[in-house]
Design a protein around this motif. Structure first.
Motif, PDB file in Angstrom:
ATOM      1  N   CYS A  66     105.501   8.322 -24.792  1.00  0.00           N
ATOM      2  CA  CYS A  66     105.097   9.649 -24.353  1.00  0.00           C
ATOM      3  C   CYS A  66     104.071  10.295 -25.286  1.00  0.00           C
ATOM      4  N   SER A 133     114.415  19.939 -16.228  1.00  0.00           N
ATOM      5  CA  SER A 133     114.085  18.616 -16.773  1.00  0.00           C
ATOM      6  C   SER A 133     113.645  18.845 -18.213  1.00  0.00           C
ATOM      7  N   LEU A 154     116.777  16.630 -13.824  1.00  0.00           N
ATOM      8  CA  LEU A 154     116.059  15.347 -13.810  1.00  0.00           C
ATOM      9  C   LEU A 154     116.001  14.776 -15.217  1.00  0.00           C
ATOM     10  N   ARG A 156     115.091  10.731 -16.479  1.00  0.00           N
ATOM     11  CA  ARG A 156     114.976   9.311 -16.158  1.00  0.00           C
ATOM     12  C   ARG A 156     115.735   8.483 -17.183  1.00  0.00           C
ATOM     13  N   GLU A 158     114.784   5.532 -17.650  1.00  0.00           N
ATOM     14  CA  GLU A 158     113.589   4.797 -18.083  1.00  0.00           C
ATOM     15  C   GLU A 158     113.716   3.277 -17.959  1.00  0.00           C
ATOM     16  N   TRP A 229     104.147   2.641 -16.167  1.00  0.00           N
ATOM     17  CA  TRP A 229     103.933   3.034 -17.569  1.00  0.00           C
ATOM     18  C   TRP A 229     102.426   3.059 -17.801  1.00  0.00           C
ATOM     19  N   ILE A 316     101.295  13.638 -21.182  1.00  0.00           N
ATOM     20  CA  ILE A 316     102.290  12.594 -21.451  1.00  0.00           C
ATOM     21  C   ILE A 316     101.647  11.215 -21.342  1.00  0.00           C
ATOM     22  N   TYR A 317     100.602  11.112 -20.518  1.00  0.00           N
ATOM     23  CA  TYR A 317      99.776   9.891 -20.474  1.00  0.00           C
ATOM     24  C   TYR A 317      98.338  10.322 -20.191  1.00  0.00           C
TER      25      TYR A 317
END
Ligand code: SAH
Length: 365
Positions: A66, A133, A154, A156, A158, A229, A316-317
């Motif tokens: 992240c 989340s 929420l 994940r 992952e 990802w 985050i990306y």
């Protein structure tokens, strides 16, 4: 035209693996059709919209994937004010959304009381369902926020592989991170529970994905988010990622096709779940990734309501879709994409069919 009755047989592990490894587009048509038919039969043609508010990019964790991890000194950190958040919630109402999702890094500066007050204000001033989340928060906080009126959470998991998870998600403060246990606790507290995975994490194998799908089913998830990802240069997976890649032939690719196979299989494993066509999917195929997700099992989209000034800081990306757009742009773009593929925009809260069944059976506190 007669609607084909979708098969309700859940794919076995061997069948899941065969689909995951299938590369032939014409053979995959059968998977797409089954997932889409099952989606239509179980959750219908309406696409429910959840307005996403990225309320803080402060984070205490060092997640290896992240971009806003605590170790990234290049991030300019922000935390939205209550009034800014409420303004986003009112925008959600104006756009006709039934839900807002308050998402952020694991930000302990966003205290229990502050989130409690926010949930109370949103539920007092609007009829919106509220989804949180906010990472792996304390049990007493989850209890307080549910009591304040939060509906859903929420988080994940992952990946279902404990060794891979431990590598990409270091524990902090000596607290062991057990996301499946956290998700079961959320269910006991009466939340609608959302989770999901990333596809193509370095070290992730086909077998792991087949098991991820089984874990989704055994957790009886209400919402399942699946995205590729996407490598962020300021993360441990990119800086040291070469060490982790699975042996040749075993490493799952982080591409659109792989993600779509997981979306379709998630629909077959969890026919009544709400499944979003995610922003990460829209990021790797900006032209029509969103539509592909909706046509292969998904029934939810999460338009971004975050004020433009903060969007780029919630990186985050890299290359995240919609980063320069306003809430109005995202709203119009997403509604257009939905109607152009012959679907309708959902009205109301879009509660999970699973949760509605649980409520009728009296199994939710
Ligand atoms: N702090 C919250 C919210 C995290 S962002 C939490 O941990 O739950 C929401 C999701 O974005 C994450 O769960 C992860 O699956 C996804 N994500 C984060 N970084 C990503 C990356 N580099 N590529 C793709 N997905 C990513």
């Amino acid at each position: 035209m007669a609607v084909t009755t979708p098969s309700l047989r859940v794919p076995t592990r061997a069948e899941r693996l065969a689909w995951l490894r299938q590369e032939d587009e014409s053979a995959l048509e059968a998977l797409w059709t089954e997932a889409d038919n099952l989606r239509a039969a179980r959750v219908g043609d309406a696409v429910h919209l959840r307005g996403l508010i990225e309320l803080s990019n402060h984070c205490a964790r060092l997640c290896g994937y992240c971009g806003i991890n605590a170790g990234n000194q290049d991030v300019s950190r922000y935390r939205m004010s209550d009034d800014e958040i409420l303004a986003c919630a009112h925008k959600a109402v104006a756009f006709g959304y039934g839900t807002v999702v308050l998402q952020g890094g694991e930000d302990w500066g966003l205290g229990t009381g502050r989130v409690t007050d926010l949930v109370r204000r949103i539920t007092a001033e609007t009829a919106l369902a509220v989804t949180l989340s906010l990472g792996e928060r304390h049990d007493r906080e989850l209890v307080a926020w549910k009591a304040a009126g939060a509906d859903r959470y929420l988080l994940r998991f992952e990946t279902s592989d404990p060794a891979l998870y431990a590598r990409i998600h270091p524990s902090t403060d000596g607290r062991v991170s057990d996301r499946p246990a956290f998700l079961r606790r959320l269910r006991d507290l009466g939340y609608e529970v959302g989770s999901g995975v990333m596809v193509g994490i370095p070290g992730q194998t086909w077998d792991v994905l087949a098991d991820d799908l089984e874990l989704m089913r055994s957790l009886d998830l209400d919402m399942i988010g699946i995205g590729p990802w996407l490598p962020h240069p300021a993360t441990m997976l990119v800086k040291d990622g070469w060490e982790f890649t699975a042996p040749a032939g075993e490493q799952v690719p982080n591409n659109e096709l792989m993600t779509l196979k997981m979306v379709a299989l998630a629909r077959l494993m969890c026919p009544d779940a709400n499944i979003p066509s995610t922003t990460a999917l829209a990021t790797i195929n900006q032209a029509d990734g969103r539509e592909h997700g909706l046509q292969r099992g998904a029934n939810i989209v999460m338009p971004n309501l975050t004020p433009v000034a903060y969007r780029a800081k919630y990186e985050i990306y890299p290359g995240k879709a919609c980063i320069t757009e306003s809430a109005e742009d995202c709203d119009a773009c997403i509604k257009g994409r939905i109607t152009r593929i012959g679907r309708t925009v959902g009205a109301g809260r879009g509660d999970s069919p699973n949760q509605l069944k649980r409520n009728r059976a009296g199994t939710t506190p």
